[in-house]
Each structure stands twice: as C-alpha cells, then as structure tokens.
Scaffold this motif. Structure first.
Motif, PDB file in Angstrom:
ATOM      1  N   LEU A  89       0.850  -1.210   0.056  1.00 46.85           N
ATOM      2  CA  LEU A  89       0.136   0.055   0.017  1.00 46.85           C
ATOM      3  C   LEU A  89       0.589   1.223   0.110  1.00 46.85           C
ATOM      4  CD1 LEU A  89      -2.794   1.371   0.298  1.00 46.85           C
ATOM      5  CD2 LEU A  89      -2.440   1.302   2.837  1.00 46.85           C
ATOM      6  N   ARG A  90       0.658   2.341  -0.907  1.00 44.44           N
ATOM      7  CA  ARG A  90       1.503   3.457  -0.862  1.00 44.44           C
ATOM      8  C   ARG A  90       0.440   4.526  -1.185  1.00 44.44           C
ATOM      9  NH1 ARG A  90       5.871   3.875   1.197  1.00 44.44           N
ATOM     10  NH2 ARG A  90       6.624   5.344  -0.507  1.00 44.44           N
ATOM     11  N   GLY A  91       0.842   5.787  -0.701  1.00 38.20           N
ATOM     12  CA  GLY A  91       0.060   6.842  -0.905  1.00 38.20           C
ATOM     13  C   GLY A  91       1.027   7.717  -1.794  1.00 38.20           C
ATOM     14  N   LEU A  92      -0.044   8.591  -2.465  1.00 38.65           N
ATOM     15  CA  LEU A  92       0.686   9.529  -3.865  1.00 38.65           C
ATOM     16  C   LEU A  92      -0.026  10.995  -3.451  1.00 38.65           C
ATOM     17  CD1 LEU A  92      -0.069   7.561  -6.963  1.00 38.65           C
ATOM     18  CD2 LEU A  92       1.947   7.744  -5.642  1.00 38.65           C
ATOM     19  N   ARG A  93       0.973  11.949  -3.452  1.00 42.11           N
ATOM     20  CA  ARG A  93       0.724  13.389  -3.193  1.00 42.11           C
ATOM     21  C   ARG A  93       0.548  13.904  -4.462  1.00 42.11           C
ATOM     22  NH1 ARG A  93       5.194  14.603   0.726  1.00 42.11           N
ATOM     23  NH2 ARG A  93       6.336  13.558  -0.989  1.00 42.11           N
ATOM     24  N   ALA A  94       1.446  13.917  -5.319  1.00 40.35           N
ATOM     25  CA  ALA A  94       1.458  14.662  -6.429  1.00 40.35           C
ATOM     26  C   ALA A  94       2.315  13.765  -7.639  1.00 40.35           C
ATOM     27  CB  ALA A  94       2.344  15.930  -6.262  1.00 40.35           C
ATOM     28  N   ILE A  95       2.273  14.401  -9.017  1.00 40.34           N
ATOM     29  CA  ILE A  95       2.693  13.660 -10.082  1.00 40.34           C
ATOM     30  C   ILE A  95       4.220  13.194  -9.792  1.00 40.34           C
ATOM     31  CG2 ILE A  95       3.715  15.749 -11.442  1.00 40.34           C
ATOM     32  CD1 ILE A  95       1.982  12.554 -12.624  1.00 40.34           C
ATOM     33  N   SER A  96       5.044  14.144  -9.022  1.00 39.88           N
ATOM     34  CA  SER A  96       6.500  13.715  -8.776  1.00 39.88           C
ATOM     35  C   SER A  96       6.460  12.376  -8.011  1.00 39.88           C
ATOM     36  CB  SER A  96       7.243  14.709  -8.029  1.00 39.88           C
ATOM     37  OG  SER A  96       6.330  15.237  -7.000  1.00 39.88           O
ATOM     38  N   ASP A  97       5.390  12.100  -6.866  1.00 40.15           N
ATOM     39  CA  ASP A  97       5.498  11.078  -6.192  1.00 40.15           C
ATOM     40  C   ASP A  97       5.108   9.812  -7.125  1.00 40.15           C
ATOM     41  OD1 ASP A  97       5.972  12.142  -3.944  1.00 40.15           O
ATOM     42  OD2 ASP A  97       3.726  11.875  -3.130  1.00 40.15           O
ATOM     43  N   PHE A  98       4.170   9.801  -8.102  1.00 33.97           N
ATOM     44  CA  PHE A  98       3.957   9.050  -8.983  1.00 33.97           C
ATOM     45  C   PHE A  98       5.200   8.425  -9.851  1.00 33.97           C
ATOM     46  CE2 PHE A  98       2.721   7.366 -13.002  1.00 33.97           C
ATOM     47  CZ  PHE A  98       1.658   6.199 -12.750  1.00 33.97           C
ATOM     48  N   GLU A  99       6.116   9.431 -10.165  1.00 31.21           N
ATOM     49  CA  GLU A  99       7.191   8.936 -11.183  1.00 31.21           C
ATOM     50  C   GLU A  99       8.086   7.930 -10.355  1.00 31.21           C
ATOM     51  OE1 GLU A  99       8.866  12.438 -12.628  1.00 31.21           O
ATOM     52  OE2 GLU A  99       7.073  12.888 -14.059  1.00 31.21           O
ATOM     53  N   TYR A 100       8.427   8.461  -9.133  1.00 25.99           N
ATOM     54  CA  TYR A 100       9.090   7.690  -8.131  1.00 25.99           C
ATOM     55  C   TYR A 100       8.658   6.573  -7.783  1.00 25.99           C
ATOM     56  CZ  TYR A 100      11.427   6.223  -3.946  1.00 25.99           C
ATOM     57  OH  TYR A 100      12.102   5.522  -2.951  1.00 25.99           O
ATOM     58  N   LEU A 102       6.181   4.586  -9.100  1.00 24.04           N
ATOM     59  CA  LEU A 102       6.307   3.642 -10.462  1.00 24.04           C
ATOM     60  C   LEU A 102       7.275   3.056 -10.633  1.00 24.04           C
ATOM     61  CD1 LEU A 102       4.468   2.779 -12.816  1.00 24.04           C
ATOM     62  CD2 LEU A 102       5.360   4.574 -14.180  1.00 24.04           C
ATOM     63  N   GLN A 103       8.465   3.680 -10.544  1.00 17.75           N
ATOM     64  CA  GLN A 103      10.038   2.910 -10.833  1.00 17.75           C
ATOM     65  C   GLN A 103       9.996   1.918  -9.406  1.00 17.75           C
ATOM     66  OE1 GLN A 103      13.086   5.563 -10.280  1.00 17.75           O
ATOM     67  NE2 GLN A 103      14.531   4.161 -11.008  1.00 17.75           N
ATOM     68  N   VAL A 104       9.746   2.321  -8.293  1.00 15.10           N
ATOM     69  CA  VAL A 104       9.802   1.228  -7.125  1.00 15.10           C
ATOM     70  C   VAL A 104       8.901   0.041  -7.188  1.00 15.10           C
ATOM     71  CG1 VAL A 104       9.828   1.048  -4.509  1.00 15.10           C
ATOM     72  CG2 VAL A 104      10.720   3.025  -5.657  1.00 15.10           C
ATOM     73  N   ALA A 105       7.645   0.503  -7.559  1.00 18.25           N
ATOM     74  CA  ALA A 105       6.703  -0.476  -7.755  1.00 18.25           C
ATOM     75  C   ALA A 105       7.250  -1.432  -9.163  1.00 18.25           C
ATOM     76  CB  ALA A 105       5.369  -0.072  -8.184  1.00 18.25           C
ATOM     77  N   ASN A 108      10.160  -3.813  -7.707  1.00 19.27           N
ATOM     78  CA  ASN A 108       9.357  -4.669  -6.925  1.00 19.27           C
ATOM     79  C   ASN A 108       8.542  -5.862  -7.579  1.00 19.27           C
ATOM     80  OD1 ASN A 108      10.185  -3.591  -4.385  1.00 19.27           O
ATOM     81  ND2 ASN A 108       8.549  -2.355  -4.082  1.00 19.27           N
ATOM     82  N   ARG A 109       7.886  -5.324  -8.556  1.00 23.25           N
ATOM     83  CA  ARG A 109       7.471  -6.466  -9.525  1.00 23.25           C
ATOM     84  C   ARG A 109       8.443  -7.241 -10.115  1.00 23.25           C
ATOM     85  NH1 ARG A 109       2.077  -8.485  -9.963  1.00 23.25           N
ATOM     86  NH2 ARG A 109       1.813  -9.033 -12.045  1.00 23.25           N
ATOM     87  N   LYS A 110       9.193  -6.720 -10.592  1.00 26.40           N
ATOM     88  CA  LYS A 110      10.529  -7.558 -11.391  1.00 26.40           C
ATOM     89  C   LYS A 110      11.020  -8.484 -10.153  1.00 26.40           C
ATOM     90  CE  LYS A 110      13.814  -8.054 -14.311  1.00 26.40           C
ATOM     91  NZ  LYS A 110      13.554  -9.398 -15.148  1.00 26.40           N
ATOM     92  N   LEU A 111      11.403  -8.168  -9.058  1.00 24.24           N
ATOM     93  CA  LEU A 111      11.710  -9.127  -8.007  1.00 24.24           C
ATOM     94  C   LEU A 111      10.842  -9.942  -7.231  1.00 24.24           C
ATOM     95  CD1 LEU A 111      13.846  -6.459  -5.828  1.00 24.24           C
ATOM     96  CD2 LEU A 111      14.777  -8.078  -7.569  1.00 24.24           C
ATOM     97  N   ALA A 112       9.415  -9.606  -7.500  1.00 21.12           N
ATOM     98  CA  ALA A 112       8.490 -10.495  -6.961  1.00 21.12           C
ATOM     99  C   ALA A 112       7.258 -10.314  -7.558  1.00 21.12           C
ATOM    100  CB  ALA A 112       8.297 -10.251  -5.290  1.00 21.12           C
ATOM    101  N   LYS A 113       7.091 -11.391  -8.794  1.00 23.59           N
ATOM    102  CA  LYS A 113       5.981 -11.204  -9.737  1.00 23.59           C
ATOM    103  C   LYS A 113       4.467 -11.268  -8.861  1.00 23.59           C
ATOM    104  CE  LYS A 113       8.648 -12.244 -13.856  1.00 23.59           C
ATOM    105  NZ  LYS A 113       9.196 -11.045 -13.574  1.00 23.59           N
ATOM    106  N   ASP A 114       4.539 -12.103  -7.805  1.00 24.34           N
ATOM    107  CA  ASP A 114       3.281 -12.033  -7.109  1.00 24.34           C
ATOM    108  C   ASP A 114       2.815 -10.983  -6.224  1.00 24.34           C
ATOM    109  OD1 ASP A 114       5.379 -12.631  -5.311  1.00 24.34           O
ATOM    110  OD2 ASP A 114       4.207 -14.137  -4.103  1.00 24.34           O
ATOM    111  N   VAL A 115       3.655  -9.941  -6.292  1.00 26.34           N
ATOM    112  CA  VAL A 115       3.374  -8.800  -5.543  1.00 26.34           C
ATOM    113  C   VAL A 115       2.763  -7.556  -6.269  1.00 26.34           C
ATOM    114  CG1 VAL A 115       4.399  -6.733  -4.201  1.00 26.34           C
ATOM    115  CG2 VAL A 115       5.398  -9.005  -3.712  1.00 26.34           C
TER     116      VAL A 115
END
Length: 165
Positions: A89-100, A102-105, A108-115
């Motif tokens: 679960l993650r929160g987003l405040r602004a578009i700048s949060d989304f860019e960061y 998205l990269q982290v998600a 994480n998805r690359k490291l764990a496909k079931d997440v």
C-alpha cells in the motif's frame, strides 16, 4: 484475509500518512505499517520512536481492522515473502510521487511477480505534507499542529530543543 503492508520511513508520521492508512484499512482486513530501516538516511527519530508514534496514532484513531506496526531492513519484497503478503500500500501526493513510486513498484514487481502495489491518492487537504517539511518547520519553531497528531508535535518539540538550527 486481505493483508497489505504500508512501508515507509514515517520520520515522523503525518496526517497524510494517517489518511492513507485509514483508507487502506477500509479496503484490507489487516494493514501492517512497516518502518524502513534505511542506512542511507539520517532520521530524526529512532526506529523505536517512530514505531511508538505510529502505535499512539493508531490507538487514537480506533481502526475497525487490525493495524500492526513493524520494522524491516533490506528489500521490501523479502519482508513480504517472510510474512507471506502480496500487497504493498502506497500513498501519492503529486505527479512527482507517481514517477518515483512507479519506478519502485516496477522494481518490486520484477523481484517478486506475485506482489501488487496499490496506490491511493492522499486527500487534497494533506497533499502538501511531507515528513521532511514537517521536520524543517519544527526545526525553526514553526507551528505543525495541523500537519501531525499532538503527540508527534510534542516529540518534535523535544527533538527541536536538542537539535537547534
């Protein structure tokens, strides 16, 4: 049982964080707030202090689902595997949060496909709040009472008395 992990540094927890936690608790059967131990950052509060502030905030809010407070070091996906949890679960405040985020998600998805990562937009009245800005305001004696719970205001004042600008 639908369980999500809400990770972050929470240094300190803000009303923006609590807004995401409240709305996440309405979606999931249980939420674990996981305080990241990040050796690259110099937090104002210790992990134990941050966990205590979060636990106090949870007590005051009286959530209808279990909220657990934990901490972890290392990769978030390893923490999730150890707990057998598949939702972040993650929160987003602004578009700048989304860019960061998205990269982290994506990592994480690359490291764990079931997440899966679930993003919630912070309420507009909290969208400008960050832990960093709260610390900066408190450091110079500014009023943060509308940004963080009262017990966090007290903790910030105690720290600010020790750490002066």
């Amino acid at each position: 049982m639908r369980v999500a992990v809400y990770p972050g540094s929470f240094d300190p927890i803000t009303y923006g964080h609590l807004d995401i936690l409240k709305r996440g608790a309405a979606i999931f059967d249980k939420v674990i707030v996981a305080v990241l131990i990040n050796s690259a950052k110099q937090p104002l509060f210790s992990v134990d202090e941050r966990k205590q502030m979060i636990e106090e905030s949870i007590k005051q809010a009286n959530y209808k689902v279990p909220i657990e407070v934990d901490s972890f070091e290392g990769l978030l996906v390893d923490y999730l595997r150890n707990k057998d949890i598949h939702v972040i679960l993650r929160g987003l405040r602004a578009i700048s949060d989304f860019e960061y985020e998205l990269q982290v998600a994506s990592i994480n998805r690359k490291l764990a496909k079931d997440v899966e990562t679930i993003f919630l937009m912070t309420n507009n009245m909290h969208s400008f709040i960050s832990s960093g800005s709260v610390k900066e305001i408190a450091k110079y004696g500014g009023d943060v009472t509308d940004l963080v719970p009262p017990h966090v205001v007290t903790a910030l004042k105690e720290k600010s008395a020790i750490i002066t600008p």
